[in-house]
Design a protein around this motif. Structure first.
Motif, PDB file in Angstrom:
ATOM      1  N   GLN A   1      35.065  83.917   3.600  1.00  0.00           N
ATOM      2  CA  GLN A   1      35.708  84.032   4.909  1.00  0.00           C
ATOM      3  C   GLN A   1      35.375  82.806   5.770  1.00  0.00           C
ATOM      4  N   ARG A   2      34.128  82.383   5.740  1.00  0.00           N
ATOM      5  CA  ARG A   2      33.720  81.206   6.503  1.00  0.00           C
ATOM      6  C   ARG A   2      34.416  79.946   5.979  1.00  0.00           C
ATOM      7  N   LYS A   3      34.538  79.842   4.676  1.00  0.00           N
ATOM      8  CA  LYS A   3      35.207  78.672   4.103  1.00  0.00           C
ATOM      9  C   LYS A   3      36.657  78.603   4.555  1.00  0.00           C
ATOM     10  N   ALA A   4      37.335  79.741   4.519  1.00  0.00           N
ATOM     11  CA  ALA A   4      38.737  79.775   4.940  1.00  0.00           C
ATOM     12  C   ALA A   4      38.868  79.371   6.408  1.00  0.00           C
ATOM     13  N   GLU A   5      37.959  79.868   7.247  1.00  0.00           N
ATOM     14  CA  GLU A   5      37.998  79.524   8.671  1.00  0.00           C
ATOM     15  C   GLU A   5      37.724  78.034   8.880  1.00  0.00           C
ATOM     16  N   ALA A   6      36.784  77.480   8.102  1.00  0.00           N
ATOM     17  CA  ALA A   6      36.465  76.060   8.224  1.00  0.00           C
ATOM     18  C   ALA A   6      37.650  75.197   7.816  1.00  0.00           C
ATOM     19  N   VAL A   7      38.338  75.603   6.748  1.00  0.00           N
ATOM     20  CA  VAL A   7      39.508  74.848   6.291  1.00  0.00           C
ATOM     21  C   VAL A   7      40.614  74.887   7.338  1.00  0.00           C
ATOM     22  N   GLN A   8      40.861  76.062   7.904  1.00  0.00           N
ATOM     23  CA  GLN A   8      41.907  76.184   8.912  1.00  0.00           C
ATOM     24  C   GLN A   8      41.583  75.349  10.148  1.00  0.00           C
ATOM     25  N   LYS A   9      40.312  75.345  10.541  1.00  0.00           N
ATOM     26  CA  LYS A   9      39.898  74.553  11.698  1.00  0.00           C
ATOM     27  C   LYS A   9      40.092  73.068  11.430  1.00  0.00           C
ATOM     28  N   ASP A  10      39.734  72.644  10.222  1.00  0.00           N
ATOM     29  CA  ASP A  10      39.871  71.233   9.864  1.00  0.00           C
ATOM     30  C   ASP A  10      41.336  70.829   9.782  1.00  0.00           C
ATOM     31  N   LEU A  11      42.163  71.699   9.205  1.00  0.00           N
ATOM     32  CA  LEU A  11      43.593  71.403   9.100  1.00  0.00           C
ATOM     33  C   LEU A  11      44.241  71.325  10.478  1.00  0.00           C
ATOM     34  N   LYS A  12      43.818  72.194  11.366  1.00  0.00           N
ATOM     35  CA  LYS A  12      44.363  72.159  12.724  1.00  0.00           C
ATOM     36  C   LYS A  12      44.019  70.836  13.400  1.00  0.00           C
ATOM     37  N   ALA A  13      42.776  70.387  13.204  1.00  0.00           N
ATOM     38  CA  ALA A  13      42.368  69.111  13.785  1.00  0.00           C
ATOM     39  C   ALA A  13      43.185  67.966  13.203  1.00  0.00           C
ATOM     40  N   LEU A  14      43.452  68.035  11.889  1.00  0.00           N
ATOM     41  CA  LEU A  14      44.264  67.004  11.245  1.00  0.00           C
ATOM     42  C   LEU A  14      45.683  67.002  11.797  1.00  0.00           C
TER      43      LEU A  14
END
Length: 321
Positions: free
Chosen positions: A249-262
């Protein structure tokens, strides 16, 4: 012609990926497992395939290696023949290889982002256990039966009345037949972790013999709890699954946060018909989203809603049965 070549195109794409992961040239010379005409198949290629077979026991490795080698030999023969026919230059093959390459690179990025996430603490695992009694401390195995009834809104009350009057599922089904209602049914035995998390608490409150009714696009769905038995799981046994779920769950949230920043820092322009209903910049594309790493989840793995107990789509959950 297109249909007959489809498996070959897949072989070509897979072969290209295996070749890319086979190690360097110097290493191949001392790690050759077989020669197919002028080409070599290496131990690295065999190991790469074996690594993608989870659950392989040490005593099975030797036999599995030989089976993999034979498949790689067949694959190499197909590749060589395809190259002879210049199929490796076919636009469709090139497109498939490029798509597979992009998928692998995107997944590598997701894995890299996931590596930065910390594991859940003992306190967090204990908290999750305590907050989900239906999954663990009060866990049950449910015998469920479901009826999908075709009906119009003005017929719903009549169906509810028949359900209230019926003492068993069979009695209710007979009443539906007598009233000429069309319906279909299925049944399944499911552990708590195999039920959709959003529905679990409601089902856990049901007693044996209870039923719930809900609307669906074609009418009504009636879910019966035919029976259940208690099968609790203590915290020690649940800990690995909880840890894996929270970490994923944390990994998915981290990926989404990073993609949003990108996305926020990039210029994205929709063109033509895609510009007519372009999504907001905050939403990540589904193709990238699907590459998020997955881990065994105690309850949140995909499973059918209460209106569809499809055994094919129900995950194994924690495997606690």
């Amino acid at each position: 012609m297109i249909k007959s070549r489809a498996p070959l195109l897949a072989v070509l794409a897979a072969a290209a990926l295996l070749a890319a992961c086979g190690g360097d040239k110097g290493d191949k010379a001392s790690q050759t497992a077989a020669k197919v005409n002028k080409e070599e198949i290496t131990v690295h290629q065999i190991n790469f395939v074996l690594q993608r077979q989870p659950g392989l026991k040490p005593e099975q490795a030797e036999a599995a290696s030989r089976q993999v080698l034979e498949r790689l030999i067949d694959q190499e023969l197909a590749v060589q023949k395809a190259q002879e026919q210049k199929l490796d230059r076919d636009p469709r093959v090139v497109q498939q290889i490029e798509a597979a390459k992009r998928e692998i690179i995107a997944r590598a990025y997701v894995d890299r982002v996931g590596e930065t996430v910390s594991k859940p603490t003992n306190e967090e695992i204990a908290k999750y256990y305590a907050e989900k009694p239906a999954l663990f401390k009060d866990r049950r195995i449910y015998s469920l039966q479901e009826l999908q009834i075709e009906a119009k809104p003005d017929q719903f009350e009549a169906i509810r009345a028949k359900l209230s009057a019926a003492k068993t599922v069979n009695e209710f089904a007979e009443a539906l037949k007598a009233a000429d209602f069309r319906f279909s049914g299925n049944q399944a035995v499911r552990a708590a972790e195999q039920l959709p998390l959003a529905s679990l608490d409601a089902i856990a409150k049901m007693k044996d013999g209870d039923s719930v009714i809900s609307p669906n696009p074609n009418g009504l769905t009636v879910l019966f709890l035919v029976g259940s038995r208690s099968q609790p799981v203590d915290e020690a046994r649940a800990r690995p699954a909880i840890e894996a779920f929270l970490l994923n769950q944390r990994k998915a949230e981290a990926v989404q946060k990073d993609l949003k920043a990108l996305r926020d820092s990039s210029k994205i322009e929709y063109v033509g018909k895609f510009a007519e209903a372009a999504p907001g910049a905050a939403s990540a594309p589904a193709a990238i989203e699907s590459t998020a790493p997955s881990a065994p989840a105690p309850a949140a793995a995909p499973a059918p809603a209460a209106s569809g107990l499809d055994p094919a789509s129900i995950s194994k959950g924690m495997g606690l049965k």
